[in-house]
Design a protein around this motif. Sequence first.
Motif, mmCIF file in Angstrom:
data_model
loop_
_atom_site.group_PDB
_atom_site.id
_atom_site.type_symbol
_atom_site.label_atom_id
_atom_site.label_comp_id
_atom_site.label_asym_id
_atom_site.label_seq_id
_atom_site.Cartn_x
_atom_site.Cartn_y
_atom_site.Cartn_z
ATOM 1 N N GLY A 131 0.836 -1.197 0.000
ATOM 2 C CA GLY A 131 0.000 0.000 0.000
ATOM 3 C C GLY A 131 0.860 1.231 0.000
ATOM 4 N N THR A 132 0.221 2.398 -0.003
ATOM 5 C CA THR A 132 1.001 3.635 -0.054
ATOM 6 C C THR A 132 1.784 3.852 1.236
ATOM 7 O OG1 THR A 132 -1.150 4.569 0.328
ATOM 8 C CG2 THR A 132 -0.091 5.103 -1.755
ATOM 9 N N ARG A 149 -6.787 -2.689 4.876
ATOM 10 C CA ARG A 149 -6.339 -3.341 3.643
ATOM 11 C C ARG A 149 -6.994 -4.698 3.395
ATOM 12 N NH1 ARG A 149 0.098 -1.946 3.861
ATOM 13 N NH2 ARG A 149 -0.146 0.272 3.441
ATOM 14 N N GLU A 176 -13.602 -0.770 -3.003
ATOM 15 C CA GLU A 176 -13.626 -0.088 -1.711
ATOM 16 C C GLU A 176 -14.600 -0.784 -0.782
ATOM 17 O OE1 GLU A 176 -14.265 4.100 -2.325
ATOM 18 O OE2 GLU A 176 -12.604 4.048 -3.759
ATOM 19 N N ASP A 220 -5.598 -4.951 -7.392
ATOM 20 C CA ASP A 220 -5.977 -4.088 -6.278
ATOM 21 C C ASP A 220 -4.753 -3.402 -5.684
ATOM 22 O OD1 ASP A 220 -7.676 -2.948 -4.383
ATOM 23 O OD2 ASP A 220 -7.211 -4.525 -2.935
ATOM 24 N N TRP A 221 -3.636 -4.146 -5.582
ATOM 25 C CA TRP A 221 -2.389 -3.508 -5.116
ATOM 26 C C TRP A 221 -2.036 -2.342 -6.018
ATOM 27 C CZ3 TRP A 221 1.146 -8.457 -5.028
ATOM 28 C CH2 TRP A 221 0.700 -9.330 -4.010
ATOM 29 N N THR A 243 -3.773 -0.542 -7.977
ATOM 30 C CA THR A 243 -4.632 0.648 -7.971
ATOM 31 C C THR A 243 -4.119 1.658 -6.942
ATOM 32 O OG1 THR A 243 -6.114 -0.335 -6.347
ATOM 33 C CG2 THR A 243 -6.718 -0.578 -8.661
ATOM 34 N N GLU A 244 -3.421 1.168 -5.910
ATOM 35 C CA GLU A 244 -2.871 2.096 -4.924
ATOM 36 C C GLU A 244 -1.428 2.458 -5.219
ATOM 37 O OE1 GLU A 244 -2.916 1.984 -0.541
ATOM 38 O OE2 GLU A 244 -4.687 0.715 -0.821
ATOM 39 N N ALA A 284 0.762 6.218 -6.424
ATOM 40 C CA ALA A 284 1.821 6.663 -5.510
ATOM 41 C C ALA A 284 3.108 6.924 -6.271
ATOM 42 C CB ALA A 284 2.049 5.603 -4.437
ATOM 43 N N SER A 292 -4.837 9.368 -4.511
ATOM 44 C CA SER A 292 -6.045 8.753 -5.086
ATOM 45 C C SER A 292 -5.732 7.331 -5.543
ATOM 46 C CB SER A 292 -6.522 9.576 -6.275
ATOM 47 O OG SER A 292 -5.620 9.406 -7.341
ATOM 48 N N THR A 293 -6.775 6.553 -5.780
ATOM 49 C CA THR A 293 -6.570 5.205 -6.309
ATOM 50 C C THR A 293 -7.206 5.110 -7.695
ATOM 51 O OG1 THR A 293 -8.599 4.442 -5.285
ATOM 52 C CG2 THR A 293 -6.563 4.099 -4.041
#
Lengths: 347, 280
Positions: A31-32, A61, A193, A301-302, A304-305, A309, A322-323
Amino acid sequence: MKRLTARRFAVAMGCCLLLLVLAVAISPGVGTYRLGLVEAWRSYFAGDRESDLYVIAFVLRMPGTVKALVAGATLAMCGAVFQTLFRNPLATPYTLGIASGGSLGALIAISAGWRVTVLGLSSVSFSAFAGSAAVLGVVVLLARSSRRLSGNALLLAGVTIGFFCSAMMMFVTHLASVHDTFRIVRWMMGSLETVGQVEVRALLVILVPVWIVLFLQAPNLNQFELGDEVSATRGVNPAVLQGLCLGLASLAVAAVVSICGPVGFVGLIVPHGVRLVFGPDNRIVLPGSALIGATFLIVCDWLTELLPAWYGQLVSREMAASTIPIGVMTALLGAPLFLWILRSRLK
Amino acid sequence: MADRSSVCPILELERLRYGFVDRPDFLGPVDLSVEPGHLWGVIGPNGAGKSTLLRLAVGLCRPTGGAIRLSGRPLADVSARRRARMTAFLPQQPMAPPFATAGEIVLMGRFPHRRYFLFESADDLAAARAAMEATDTARYANRPMGTLSGGEAQRVHLAAALAQQPKLLVLDEPTAALDLYYQFAVFESLRSQVDATGLSVIVVTHDLNLAGRYCDRLLLLDDGKPAACGRCDEVLGADVLERVYRVRFERPGGDGGQRWVLPVRRSDEPSGESRSEEAR
């Protein structure tokens, strides 16, 4: 000549399962916010449900990962089933217009501004499910009016219903306010989400039995691919099989669309990827697609974040936070990946 | 009981009738009794009802009148699974997923017999191997169906039907796509299966001479009605053949049992000699 033994099956499924387990295990650390994977899992086993590490990894998460797993498995498996039942490699879980119906339902709920929770589902999800179910109902009525619709007739009917729903969707969007239009467009791009985690659990009641029943039909689906006449003389009733599998798969797809939106590409490409690697035997393709589809959507899904970044640092801080919508990511990652597999197989 | 079943015909059709909405009396009445170990050929012009008769015999459509018995039991009373263990059907244009290997297609023929729900047993593999040997397809076992020629694929489908180990094998024009060599090869492998295992076969074909050479009995259908039925020399020697096919036949060496005929021209065409004279 090789026969499918329990051993060969276990090896193939073991490979797929290993990938999925790895993806799930790595997820809390991706994640970020940079977070050590080991510390994340340590916080899980430490049992402190209030610690920051635990909240980030397993409250923020993990639910998204679970949702990606459930949606990816369902869409990919149902895609394999649809491709077999229509004897058409271009069929997807949305071919019967299920996604369009669901989208229309969601749109109506968004633009009407309903905010009620029904059976653990938000009004948008519930309305989407109702829209998908309505489309399925129309298809069933059509199928029942003749003794049996051929695959192609059903395909045409589905595409037509899809176009009708799309037209209605554009009409509703046209009438909606600018704010609602934005929400509608966002919904159409799909989302993992997890605001109300209860939704996934509510839908597992439908999804798990469907997974099991569809998997048990795999040997029959193999016979179905040999044509109606041969499968009938081998003891498989093609009309019954088609009705059962299309009905169950559509129900499962409707459930997924209602919580994730019309996430595309997974249901079309993952089964083909699995076939390219393991061959066309549905006994492997169905469970293999489910496992790989789940893995694939988790990885999407990973990204998208992670992707915002990376490129966001170059542009602005807001963009970095944002994602990307999941429906964008699936094709963005999946298309090159699939073309690469295809090329290596065609050599 | 064992004695009775060896005498009992594998398939009996009695006053069998079938029709569509716009042609309620299309087929029949047909009477036919297929003994174990017999190879039956069904011949006749296009649209005579040959394929319909086959579909009725394997239970793909229900007769509108008369009776069908499989091993002495009414076909409608035999469960789909049991029926699948007793009869195998090879349609005119069999389908296969192009990436499935020939071996997989043949193994799928074991479906009605499989012992485990999901997997094939070693016996299944042995039966599939034997069927591929018998049809001379063993060397394609690992090739995808999409890479086989029409004739090769057709023989793989025949192997799948043999792997099903039926008592009755029903084939719709199995040699239509094959070259001369494999037309003989297919009929020879059918003949040897029949002789070796007591299998009964019903085969639709347009090749009168292959039928005459390899079949035990022939049924000639004309517009849904049996025009001739019996030993090959009787059916091929009958004058009715010319009327049914609307073709003139020559029958060289006619005395010693007529097992082959030579079609020479349409019977409504002006005679061959005068035509060749005109050409000069």
